[in-house]
Design a protein around this motif. Structure first.
Motif, PDB file in Angstrom:
ATOM      1  N   CYS A  40       2.871  -3.284  11.125  1.00 17.94           N
ATOM      2  CA  CYS A  40       3.024  -2.996   9.697  1.00 17.94           C
ATOM      3  C   CYS A  40       3.960  -1.998   9.160  1.00 17.94           C
ATOM      4  O   CYS A  40       4.756  -1.209  10.034  1.00 17.94           O
ATOM      5  CB  CYS A  40       1.580  -2.220   9.603  1.00 17.94           C
ATOM      6  N   GLU A  41       4.010  -1.837   7.788  1.00 19.61           N
ATOM      7  CA  GLU A  41       4.971  -1.005   7.000  1.00 19.61           C
ATOM      8  C   GLU A  41       4.080  -0.339   6.301  1.00 19.61           C
ATOM      9  O   GLU A  41       3.490  -0.620   5.336  1.00 19.61           O
ATOM     10  CB  GLU A  41       6.320  -1.995   6.615  1.00 19.61           C
ATOM     11  N   PHE A  42       4.454   1.093   5.996  1.00 21.07           N
ATOM     12  CA  PHE A  42       4.059   1.894   5.137  1.00 21.07           C
ATOM     13  C   PHE A  42       5.300   2.392   4.135  1.00 21.07           C
ATOM     14  O   PHE A  42       5.830   3.067   4.740  1.00 21.07           O
ATOM     15  CB  PHE A  42       3.238   3.057   5.766  1.00 21.07           C
ATOM     16  N   ILE A  43       5.120   2.147   2.945  1.00 22.46           N
ATOM     17  CA  ILE A  43       6.417   2.562   2.091  1.00 22.46           C
ATOM     18  C   ILE A  43       5.904   3.470   1.094  1.00 22.46           C
ATOM     19  O   ILE A  43       5.010   2.926  -0.003  1.00 22.46           O
ATOM     20  CB  ILE A  43       7.006   1.050   1.626  1.00 22.46           C
ATOM     21  N   ASN A  44       6.491   4.475   1.084  1.00 27.07           N
ATOM     22  CA  ASN A  44       6.069   5.588  -0.147  1.00 27.07           C
ATOM     23  C   ASN A  44       4.639   5.846  -0.350  1.00 27.07           C
ATOM     24  O   ASN A  44       3.883   5.724  -1.247  1.00 27.07           O
ATOM     25  CB  ASN A  44       6.628   5.065  -1.429  1.00 27.07           C
ATOM     26  N   CYS A  45       4.032   5.984   1.004  1.00 27.97           N
ATOM     27  CA  CYS A  45       2.410   6.255   1.008  1.00 27.97           C
ATOM     28  C   CYS A  45       2.376   7.551   1.291  1.00 27.97           C
ATOM     29  O   CYS A  45       3.055   8.439   1.778  1.00 27.97           O
ATOM     30  CB  CYS A  45       1.747   5.259   2.066  1.00 27.97           C
ATOM     31  N   ASN A  46       1.073   8.045   0.709  1.00 29.79           N
ATOM     32  CA  ASN A  46       0.598   9.443   1.334  1.00 29.79           C
ATOM     33  C   ASN A  46      -0.405   9.390   2.283  1.00 29.79           C
ATOM     34  O   ASN A  46      -1.515   8.875   1.869  1.00 29.79           O
ATOM     35  CB  ASN A  46       0.105  10.222  -0.022  1.00 29.79           C
ATOM     36  N   LEU A  47      -0.054   9.889   3.528  1.00 35.72           N
ATOM     37  CA  LEU A  47      -0.943   9.745   4.525  1.00 35.72           C
ATOM     38  C   LEU A  47      -1.384  11.311   5.159  1.00 35.72           C
ATOM     39  O   LEU A  47      -1.704  11.395   6.368  1.00 35.72           O
ATOM     40  CB  LEU A  47      -0.278   8.973   5.831  1.00 35.72           C
ATOM     41  N   SER A  48      -1.215  12.228   4.387  1.00 36.61           N
ATOM     42  CA  SER A  48      -1.484  13.434   4.494  1.00 36.61           C
ATOM     43  C   SER A  48      -2.711  13.753   5.062  1.00 36.61           C
ATOM     44  O   SER A  48      -3.837  13.365   4.339  1.00 36.61           O
ATOM     45  CB  SER A  48      -1.038  14.430   3.330  1.00 36.61           C
ATOM     46  N   ASN A  49      -2.557  14.416   6.449  1.00 34.57           N
ATOM     47  CA  ASN A  49      -4.028  14.752   6.858  1.00 34.57           C
ATOM     48  C   ASN A  49      -5.138  13.846   7.230  1.00 34.57           C
ATOM     49  O   ASN A  49      -6.197  13.982   7.279  1.00 34.57           O
ATOM     50  CB  ASN A  49      -4.965  15.939   6.151  1.00 34.57           C
ATOM     51  N   PHE A  73      -3.879   7.364   1.235  1.00 30.72           N
ATOM     52  CA  PHE A  73      -4.554   7.780   2.319  1.00 30.72           C
ATOM     53  C   PHE A  73      -5.155   9.031   2.444  1.00 30.72           C
ATOM     54  O   PHE A  73      -5.748   9.266   3.524  1.00 30.72           O
ATOM     55  CB  PHE A  73      -4.085   7.058   3.574  1.00 30.72           C
ATOM     56  N   SER A  74      -4.429  10.044   1.619  1.00 27.89           N
ATOM     57  CA  SER A  74      -4.878  11.621   2.034  1.00 27.89           C
ATOM     58  C   SER A  74      -6.155  11.665   2.376  1.00 27.89           C
ATOM     59  O   SER A  74      -7.140  11.277   1.587  1.00 27.89           O
ATOM     60  CB  SER A  74      -4.287  12.293   0.564  1.00 27.89           C
ATOM     61  N   ASN A  75      -6.186  12.520   3.417  1.00 22.35           N
ATOM     62  CA  ASN A  75      -7.514  12.992   3.981  1.00 22.35           C
ATOM     63  C   ASN A  75      -8.674  11.873   4.422  1.00 22.35           C
ATOM     64  O   ASN A  75      -9.678  12.012   4.705  1.00 22.35           O
ATOM     65  CB  ASN A  75      -8.081  13.789   3.151  1.00 22.35           C
ATOM     66  N   PHE A  76      -8.031  10.562   4.440  1.00 23.66           N
ATOM     67  CA  PHE A  76      -8.780   9.251   4.720  1.00 23.66           C
ATOM     68  C   PHE A  76      -9.051   9.241   6.226  1.00 23.66           C
ATOM     69  O   PHE A  76      -8.185   9.665   7.222  1.00 23.66           O
ATOM     70  CB  PHE A  76      -8.247   8.180   4.190  1.00 23.66           C
TER      71      PHE A  76
END
Length: 140
Positions: free
Chosen positions: A46-55, A33-36
């Motif tokens: 909900c669960e977020f597992i090993n995700c990229n949510l940076s910025n 999801f980076s920069n999204f």
């Protein structure tokens, strides 16, 4: 749009996109999801597992009983989230440079997380748990 009981795995939402709406009991595994912009989205249990949510942009985003496990959550301004029924749990996450300024974060849990230079200024951290976390240069 409402999505329920769905698993999203190995998705790159930065190129594929994600429909704005409500996500109930969904699991996001190995997603980018980076920069999204997930502004005005709603995530319930909900669960977020090993995700990229940076910025990611979380203006008015609702996180109700949401777990982040093994995620990269760098530079998110959680103070812009929808505070109504906000409930967050983080385990083995990288949260450096994120902001919780003035957030009502009662009962928030951080377990085995990197919280370097995170801003908790004026946040309500009543009953919060920081279990085995790196809080180097975090602001309280």
């Amino acid at each position: 749009m409402i999505e329920s009981n769905r698993t999203f795995e190995n998705k790159d939402f930065t190129s594929e996109g994600l429909s704005k709406g409500e996500y109930d009991l969904c699991v996001f595994k190995n997603c980018n999801f980076s920069n999204f912009k997930i502004s005005n989205f709603e995530f319930l249990e909900c669960e977020f597992i090993n995700c990229n949510l940076s910025n990611v942009d979380v203006v008015n985003t609702a996180f109700k009983e949401v777990k982040f496990m093994g995620c990269k959550v760098i530079g998110i301004d959680f103070s812009k989230c929808n505070p109504f029924l906000l409930e967050l749990f983080f385990e083995t996450c990288q949260l450096s440079y994120s902001i919780f300024y003035q957030l009502n974060a009662k009962g928030i849990v951080f377990k085995d997380c990197n919280l370097q230079e995170v801003d908790f200024t004026k946040a309500d951290l009543s009953n919060a748990k920081f279990l085995n976390c790196d809080l180097l240069r975090a602001l309280f």
